[in-house]
Design a protein around this motif. Sequence first.
Motif, PDB file in Angstrom:
ATOM      1  N   PRO A  43       0.760  -1.231  -0.023  1.00  0.00           N
ATOM      2  CA  PRO A  43       0.018   0.023   0.083  1.00  0.00           C
ATOM      3  C   PRO A  43       0.718   1.144   0.045  1.00  0.00           C
ATOM      4  CG  PRO A  43       0.003  -0.974   2.300  1.00  0.00           C
ATOM      5  CD  PRO A  43       0.716  -1.998   1.153  1.00  0.00           C
ATOM      6  N   ASP A  44       0.322   2.074  -0.821  1.00  0.00           N
ATOM      7  CA  ASP A  44       0.913   3.575  -0.622  1.00  0.00           C
ATOM      8  C   ASP A  44       0.102   4.426  -0.252  1.00  0.00           C
ATOM      9  OD1 ASP A  44       2.250   6.095  -1.507  1.00  0.00           O
ATOM     10  OD2 ASP A  44       1.338   6.034  -3.420  1.00  0.00           O
ATOM     11  N   THR A  45       0.471   5.095   0.939  1.00  0.00           N
ATOM     12  CA  THR A  45      -0.740   6.008   1.910  1.00  0.00           C
ATOM     13  C   THR A  45      -0.537   7.210   0.941  1.00  0.00           C
ATOM     14  OG1 THR A  45       0.105   5.103   3.770  1.00  0.00           O
ATOM     15  CG2 THR A  45      -0.938   7.056   4.108  1.00  0.00           C
ATOM     16  N   VAL A  46      -1.723   7.564   0.372  1.00  0.00           N
ATOM     17  CA  VAL A  46      -1.878   8.995  -0.231  1.00  0.00           C
ATOM     18  C   VAL A  46      -2.567  10.011   0.748  1.00  0.00           C
ATOM     19  CG1 VAL A  46      -2.302   7.879  -2.545  1.00  0.00           C
ATOM     20  CG2 VAL A  46      -4.275   8.191  -1.205  1.00  0.00           C
ATOM     21  N   PHE A  47      -3.298   9.679   1.889  1.00  0.00           N
ATOM     22  CA  PHE A  47      -3.930  10.783   2.731  1.00  0.00           C
ATOM     23  C   PHE A  47      -3.914  10.203   3.990  1.00  0.00           C
ATOM     24  CE2 PHE A  47      -7.035  13.473   4.515  1.00  0.00           C
ATOM     25  CZ  PHE A  47      -6.288  14.779   4.133  1.00  0.00           C
ATOM     26  N   LYS A  48      -3.538  10.873   5.146  1.00  0.00           N
ATOM     27  CA  LYS A  48      -3.843  10.105   6.492  1.00  0.00           C
ATOM     28  C   LYS A  48      -4.173  11.407   7.361  1.00  0.00           C
ATOM     29  CE  LYS A  48       1.292  10.588   7.409  1.00  0.00           C
ATOM     30  NZ  LYS A  48       2.475   9.656   7.766  1.00  0.00           N
ATOM     31  N   GLY A  49      -4.395  11.100   8.560  1.00  0.00           N
ATOM     32  CA  GLY A  49      -4.687  12.114   9.878  1.00  0.00           C
ATOM     33  C   GLY A  49      -6.185  12.420  10.005  1.00  0.00           C
ATOM     34  N   ILE A  50      -7.053  11.491   9.137  1.00  0.00           N
ATOM     35  CA  ILE A  50      -8.294  11.801   9.692  1.00  0.00           C
ATOM     36  C   ILE A  50      -8.701  11.203  10.919  1.00  0.00           C
ATOM     37  CG2 ILE A  50     -10.703  10.938   8.795  1.00  0.00           C
ATOM     38  CD1 ILE A  50      -9.500  10.542   5.890  1.00  0.00           C
ATOM     39  N   PRO A  51      -9.408  11.830  11.710  1.00  0.00           N
ATOM     40  CA  PRO A  51      -9.688  11.369  13.214  1.00  0.00           C
ATOM     41  C   PRO A  51     -10.273  10.120  13.285  1.00  0.00           C
ATOM     42  CG  PRO A  51     -10.218  13.478  12.921  1.00  0.00           C
ATOM     43  CD  PRO A  51      -9.851  13.171  11.723  1.00  0.00           C
ATOM     44  N   LYS A  52      -9.849   9.374  14.329  1.00  0.00           N
ATOM     45  CA  LYS A  52     -10.456   7.798  14.157  1.00  0.00           C
ATOM     46  C   LYS A  52     -11.216   7.791  15.672  1.00  0.00           C
ATOM     47  CE  LYS A  52      -8.383   4.370  16.020  1.00  0.00           C
ATOM     48  NZ  LYS A  52      -7.578   3.163  16.462  1.00  0.00           N
ATOM     49  N   GLY A  53     -12.250   6.705  15.849  1.00  0.00           N
ATOM     50  CA  GLY A  53     -12.687   6.633  17.182  1.00  0.00           C
ATOM     51  C   GLY A  53     -13.582   5.231  17.150  1.00  0.00           C
ATOM     52  N   VAL A  54     -14.071   4.860  18.138  1.00  0.00           N
ATOM     53  CA  VAL A  54     -14.847   3.456  18.030  1.00  0.00           C
ATOM     54  C   VAL A  54     -15.874   3.707  17.302  1.00  0.00           C
ATOM     55  CG1 VAL A  54     -16.177   2.002  19.703  1.00  0.00           C
ATOM     56  CG2 VAL A  54     -14.047   3.020  20.429  1.00  0.00           C
ATOM     57  N   ILE A  55     -16.554   4.881  17.075  1.00  0.00           N
ATOM     58  CA  ILE A  55     -17.686   5.269  16.213  1.00  0.00           C
ATOM     59  C   ILE A  55     -17.330   6.251  15.480  1.00  0.00           C
ATOM     60  CG2 ILE A  55     -19.196   4.642  17.962  1.00  0.00           C
ATOM     61  CD1 ILE A  55     -19.641   7.532  18.893  1.00  0.00           C
ATOM     62  N   HIS A  56     -18.190   6.473  14.365  1.00  0.00           N
ATOM     63  CA  HIS A  56     -18.196   7.884  13.535  1.00  0.00           C
ATOM     64  C   HIS A  56     -16.710   7.915  12.678  1.00  0.00           C
ATOM     65  CE1 HIS A  56     -21.313   9.587  16.255  1.00  0.00           C
ATOM     66  NE2 HIS A  56     -21.741   8.673  15.918  1.00  0.00           N
ATOM     67  N   ASN A  57     -16.550   6.812  12.111  1.00  0.00           N
ATOM     68  CA  ASN A  57     -15.243   6.783  11.333  1.00  0.00           C
ATOM     69  C   ASN A  57     -15.559   7.173   9.710  1.00  0.00           C
ATOM     70  OD1 ASN A  57     -12.850   5.999  12.982  1.00  0.00           O
ATOM     71  ND2 ASN A  57     -14.472   4.424  13.486  1.00  0.00           N
TER      72      ASN A  57
END
Length: 386
Positions: A166-180
């Motif tokens: 995999p080539d990471t093209v975008f990161k840093g989106i907030p994660k959680g147990v819900i609402h991803n």
Amino acid sequence: MRRRVVTAGLAVGALLWTAGCSSGDGGASGNGPSASASGTTVQGSSSPSAEKTPPAKGTVEVVRTVAEGLNSPWGLAPLPEGGLLVASRDEGTITYVDESTGKKTEVGEVPGVSAAGEGGLLGLALSPDYAADHMVYAYFTSVSDNRIVRMIYDPERPAGDQLGAPDTVFKGIPKGVIHNGGRIAFGPDKMLYAGTGESGDRGLSQDKDSLGGKILRLTPEGEPAPGNPFSGSPVYSYGHRNVQGLAWDSEQRLFAAEFGQDTWDELNAIKPGANYGWPEVEGESDDSAYQNPIAQWHTDDASPSGIAYAEGSIWMAGLKGRRLWRIPLKGIEASADPQSFLQGDYGRLRTVVAAGGDRLWVTTSNTDGRGDPKEGDDRILELRVS
């Protein structure tokens, strides 16, 4: 009095707001919402449209079960050469499904997936240049964030080893147990759109510097797309709670479905730079600072995930609602009350993908920890709709 507020759209990329869309741009419609027996409300169109309006009532026929025995299916990507790629949220794997025979072949595992709660391997999309580059894009939850990667898919390699690194093209989106969030799709402009969630932190949705609670618009390389409404930012629209449905109509207009909290789920017509209200507003409001949904549902009736456009309507999967909704369109308005199908017949419905003409592919979602799996779950269905 409730009213439909539509602000003037920005001209961005290939998103077209033509004269046939609505005469409500820049002002409020004089028509209030109408209510259906299910508690669904829709906004009336303020003027005739030059576009053909579909019938108020449609039909759904289950043509066949395409495949069975899938574990937590989420993303679904039809291949131009035939076959379907299906992402397993909890296993972090991608499976090839022969849509003629239903045979399943594991393509490979996506490294770095950290599945927990609503997170895991979520949306899939094919590169707009797939015929040349064979790139598959995936949105997934890692140990630190939600991110988008791309991988070469080579069906000539042995089963289980058909995905490149995999080539990471975008990161840093907030994660959680819900609402991803998690839905990704390439638009008519060949830009990559991603629906994100606020990961349970409500304040992120109104923060234009945050990636949570947004629709993002990116180049295939993961840069902010040219013409985005906020200079240098990937943010395309904001004020969302948890976007899991993205689809364009025949006039290249974007629609998105998102989960409400306790009161109203929403289907929205997306305008670049617009604010969709969460957490200040859930569903319709009289505040002109926020875009009103074109249709809304009580959360027990919908809890929407994927959407697709076919035969003049948006088709929306319901998880908690355990049904498929049809929303006929007149421009960027609902032309009639939403109509539900398959209620309770197949349990939770997750993803809807246009299969060409009057056909749809729909996945069930009964093995996701919140459903009641039956023998054969989860499955892909082929539908004929009108």
